[in-house]
Design an enzyme around this catalytic site. Structure first.
Site, PDB file in Angstrom:
ATOM      1  CE  LYS A   1       7.333   4.661  -3.941  1.00  0.00           C
ATOM      2  NZ  LYS A   1       8.496   3.907  -4.478  1.00  0.00           N
TER       3      LYS A   1
ATOM      4  NE  ARG B   1       4.590   4.521 -10.201  1.00  0.00           N
ATOM      5  CZ  ARG B   1       4.490   3.795  -9.085  1.00  0.00           C
ATOM      6  NH1 ARG B   1       3.592   4.075  -8.186  1.00  0.00           N
ATOM      7  NH2 ARG B   1       5.316   2.793  -8.889  1.00  0.00           N
TER       8      ARG B   1
ATOM      9  NE  ARG C   1       8.830  -4.935  -3.342  1.00  0.00           N
ATOM     10  CZ  ARG C   1       8.534  -3.746  -3.873  1.00  0.00           C
ATOM     11  NH1 ARG C   1       8.411  -2.682  -3.093  1.00  0.00           N
ATOM     12  NH2 ARG C   1       8.397  -3.623  -5.165  1.00  0.00           N
TER      13      ARG C   1
ATOM     14  NE  ARG D   1       5.121  -5.317  -6.264  1.00  0.00           N
ATOM     15  CZ  ARG D   1       5.336  -4.023  -6.190  1.00  0.00           C
ATOM     16  NH1 ARG D   1       5.362  -3.417  -5.014  1.00  0.00           N
ATOM     17  NH2 ARG D   1       5.513  -3.324  -7.277  1.00  0.00           N
TER      18      ARG D   1
ATOM     19  NE  ARG E   1       8.139  -2.084 -10.488  1.00  0.00           N
ATOM     20  CZ  ARG E   1       8.543  -2.746  -9.418  1.00  0.00           C
ATOM     21  NH1 ARG E   1       9.053  -3.956  -9.531  1.00  0.00           N
ATOM     22  NH2 ARG E   1       8.435  -2.203  -8.235  1.00  0.00           N
TER      23      ARG E   1
HETATM   24  P1  ADP Z   1       6.805   0.293  -6.127  1.00  0.00           P
HETATM   25  O1  ADP Z   1       6.288   0.458  -4.714  1.00  0.00           O
HETATM   26  O2  ADP Z   1       7.765  -0.824  -6.218  1.00  0.00           O
HETATM   27  O3  ADP Z   1       7.280   1.564  -6.715  1.00  0.00           O
HETATM   28  P2  ADP Z   1       4.025   0.155  -6.785  1.00  0.00           P
HETATM   29  O4  ADP Z   1       3.463  -0.893  -5.905  1.00  0.00           O
HETATM   30  O5  ADP Z   1       3.868   1.573  -6.364  1.00  0.00           O
HETATM   31  O6  ADP Z   1       5.561  -0.166  -7.005  1.00  0.00           O
HETATM   32  O7  ADP Z   1       3.422   0.047  -8.244  1.00  0.00           O
HETATM   33  C1  ADP Z   1       3.346  -1.192  -8.923  1.00  0.00           C
HETATM   34  C2  ADP Z   1       2.808  -0.950 -10.333  1.00  0.00           C
HETATM   35  O8  ADP Z   1       1.474  -0.427 -10.254  1.00  0.00           O
HETATM   36  C3  ADP Z   1       3.576   0.088 -11.146  1.00  0.00           C
HETATM   37  O9  ADP Z   1       4.698  -0.484 -11.818  1.00  0.00           O
HETATM   38  C4  ADP Z   1       2.494   0.554 -12.133  1.00  0.00           C
HETATM   39  O10 ADP Z   1       2.278  -0.408 -13.176  1.00  0.00           O
HETATM   40  C5  ADP Z   1       1.251   0.556 -11.268  1.00  0.00           C
HETATM   41  N1  ADP Z   1       1.026   1.861 -10.600  1.00  0.00           N
HETATM   42  C6  ADP Z   1       1.041   2.118  -9.262  1.00  0.00           C
HETATM   43  N2  ADP Z   1       0.781   3.413  -9.010  1.00  0.00           N
HETATM   44  C7  ADP Z   1       0.592   4.008 -10.232  1.00  0.00           C
HETATM   45  C8  ADP Z   1       0.318   5.331 -10.653  1.00  0.00           C
HETATM   46  N3  ADP Z   1       0.189   6.336  -9.769  1.00  0.00           N
HETATM   47  N4  ADP Z   1       0.215   5.564 -11.993  1.00  0.00           N
HETATM   48  C9  ADP Z   1       0.359   4.582 -12.888  1.00  0.00           C
HETATM   49  N5  ADP Z   1       0.622   3.312 -12.551  1.00  0.00           N
HETATM   50  C10 ADP Z   1       0.747   3.008 -11.243  1.00  0.00           C
HETATM   51  P1  ADP Z   2       8.989   0.945  -2.302  1.00  0.00           P
HETATM   52  O1  ADP Z   2       7.630   0.957  -1.634  1.00  0.00           O
HETATM   53  O2  ADP Z   2       9.594   2.312  -2.406  1.00  0.00           O
HETATM   54  O3  ADP Z   2       8.968   0.231  -3.621  1.00  0.00           O
HETATM   55  P2  ADP Z   2       9.707  -0.932  -0.174  1.00  0.00           P
HETATM   56  O4  ADP Z   2       9.361  -0.210   1.074  1.00  0.00           O
HETATM   57  O5  ADP Z   2       8.795  -2.013  -0.620  1.00  0.00           O
HETATM   58  O6  ADP Z   2       9.985   0.120  -1.364  1.00  0.00           O
HETATM   59  O7  ADP Z   2      11.188  -1.537   0.019  1.00  0.00           O
HETATM   60  C1  ADP Z   2      11.788  -2.368  -0.983  1.00  0.00           C
HETATM   61  C2  ADP Z   2      12.542  -3.513  -0.287  1.00  0.00           C
HETATM   62  O8  ADP Z   2      13.702  -2.973   0.379  1.00  0.00           O
HETATM   63  C3  ADP Z   2      11.736  -4.228   0.784  1.00  0.00           C
HETATM   64  O9  ADP Z   2      12.062  -5.607   0.734  1.00  0.00           O
HETATM   65  C4  ADP Z   2      12.208  -3.602   2.102  1.00  0.00           C
HETATM   66  O10 ADP Z   2      12.167  -4.539   3.186  1.00  0.00           O
HETATM   67  C5  ADP Z   2      13.638  -3.209   1.792  1.00  0.00           C
HETATM   68  N1  ADP Z   2      14.053  -1.926   2.401  1.00  0.00           N
HETATM   69  C6  ADP Z   2      13.292  -0.797   2.554  1.00  0.00           C
HETATM   70  N2  ADP Z   2      14.020   0.195   3.133  1.00  0.00           N
HETATM   71  C7  ADP Z   2      15.281  -0.328   3.338  1.00  0.00           C
HETATM   72  C8  ADP Z   2      16.487   0.213   3.909  1.00  0.00           C
HETATM   73  N3  ADP Z   2      16.563   1.469   4.362  1.00  0.00           N
HETATM   74  N4  ADP Z   2      17.567  -0.607   3.951  1.00  0.00           N
HETATM   75  C9  ADP Z   2      17.495  -1.884   3.474  1.00  0.00           C
HETATM   76  N5  ADP Z   2      16.398  -2.431   2.933  1.00  0.00           N
HETATM   77  C10 ADP Z   2      15.283  -1.674   2.865  1.00  0.00           C
END
Ligand code: ADP
Ligand code: ADP
Ligand code: ZN
Length: 217
Positions: free
Chosen positions: A13, A88, A127, A162, A173
């Site tokens: 995302k 979420r 990541r 992270r 998560r």
């Molecule tokens: P990822 O991109 O890996 O899915 P995020 O960066 O979106 O993770 O979120 C990291 C953490 O921040 C989540 O595990 C949660 O604890 C908190 N968080 C983020 N967005 C929300 C939301 N919309 N509602 C509740 N908690 C959230």
């Molecule tokens: P999210 O925001 O959904 O948690 P991220 O965009 O942070 O996910 O991506 C998670 C990890 O996977 C990052 O290290 C990113 O560089 C890698 N990644 C994202 N998309 C791809 C893909 N299509 N193929 C391989 N690696 C990817």
């Protein structure tokens, strides 16, 4: 254009939202990034959220709804936004509908990035982000062109990993996603705004699929 990018942690995302911002003159709203900024600044919200985030649980709905309501009111959101990480929960989705209705806005697309659960652990374990601009990298799949230098902002001041990308926290998560977030999919499907892209392809391939949807606008 107002879009939700939907999918489990690690599906891509954040990577995709950053690529689409300029092209579609829109802005990424990542609630995870907003929360990490609160933690870094030592604010009251940040102090309370830190323990919840480090455990891989969800921050309470009231906090998140207030945060997004305040954010989409800002002038830089007037051309539209790409929501990354919100909503979420069902309560967040309902609150978002109300906020949009109040402002006379609508959701143009809700796009699920589908992915095999088996690849998520590797995506998250590798990541890292530019400490200055937040650009997303991966040890194997997206390395900076020059080691130690951010492709996007040119900074060589360093990269961060992270704390919640550790294996144990990732499990919590993914459980939170399955139990509290995935159940939103039928909510959007029923409204016929839900689209899917295959998140298993390369980063470029996923971008192309998203562009094809957003170009239809
Ligand atoms: P990822 O991109 O890996 O899915 P995020 O960066 O979106 O993770 O979120 C990291 C953490 O921040 C989540 O595990 C949660 O604890 C908190 N968080 C983020 N967005 C929300 C939301 N919309 N509602 C509740 N908690 C959230
Ligand atoms: P999210 O925001 O959904 O948690 P991220 O965009 O942070 O996910 O991506 C998670 C990890 O996977 C990052 O290290 C990113 O560089 C890698 N990644 C994202 N998309 C791809 C893909 N299509 N193929 C391989 N690696 C990817
Ligand atoms: Zn950078």
């Amino acid at each position: 254009m107002n879009v939700i990018l939907f999918g489990p942690p690690g599906c891509g995302k954040g990577t995709q939202a950053r690529r689409l911002e300029d092209r579609f003159n829109t802005i990424q709203l990542s609630t995870g990034d907003m929360l990490r900024a609160e933690v870094a600044s030592g604010s009251e919200i940040g102090r309370k959220a830190k323990a919840v985030m480090d455990a891989g649980h969800l921050v309470p709905d009231g906090v998140m709804i207030a945060m997004i309501a305040n954010r989409i009111d800002q002038p830089d959101c007037k051309n539209g936004f790409l929501l990354d990480g919100f909503p979420r929960t069902t309560a967040q989705a309902r609150a978002l509908d109300e906020m949009l209705a109040e402002q006379g806005l609508r959701l143009d697309h809700v796009i699920e990035i589908t992915i095999d659960a088996a690849v998520l652990a590797e995506r998250l374990a590798g990541r890292f982000n530019c400490a200055r601009c937040g650009a997303v990298y991966h040890d194997k799949f997206q390395r900076p062109k020059v080691d130690g230098v951010c492709d996007v902002c040119g900074s060589s001041t360093g990269f961060t990993r992270r704390v919640d990308d550790k294996a144990d926290t990732v499990k919590a998560r993914l459980k939170a996603y399955d139990e509290q977030t995935a159940p939103l999919l039928p909510y959007y499907q029923a409204r016929e705004v839900l689209r899917r892209v295959d998140g298993m392809g390369s980063i470029d391939e996923v971008t192309r699929q998203l562009e094809a949807i957003l170009e239809q606008a």
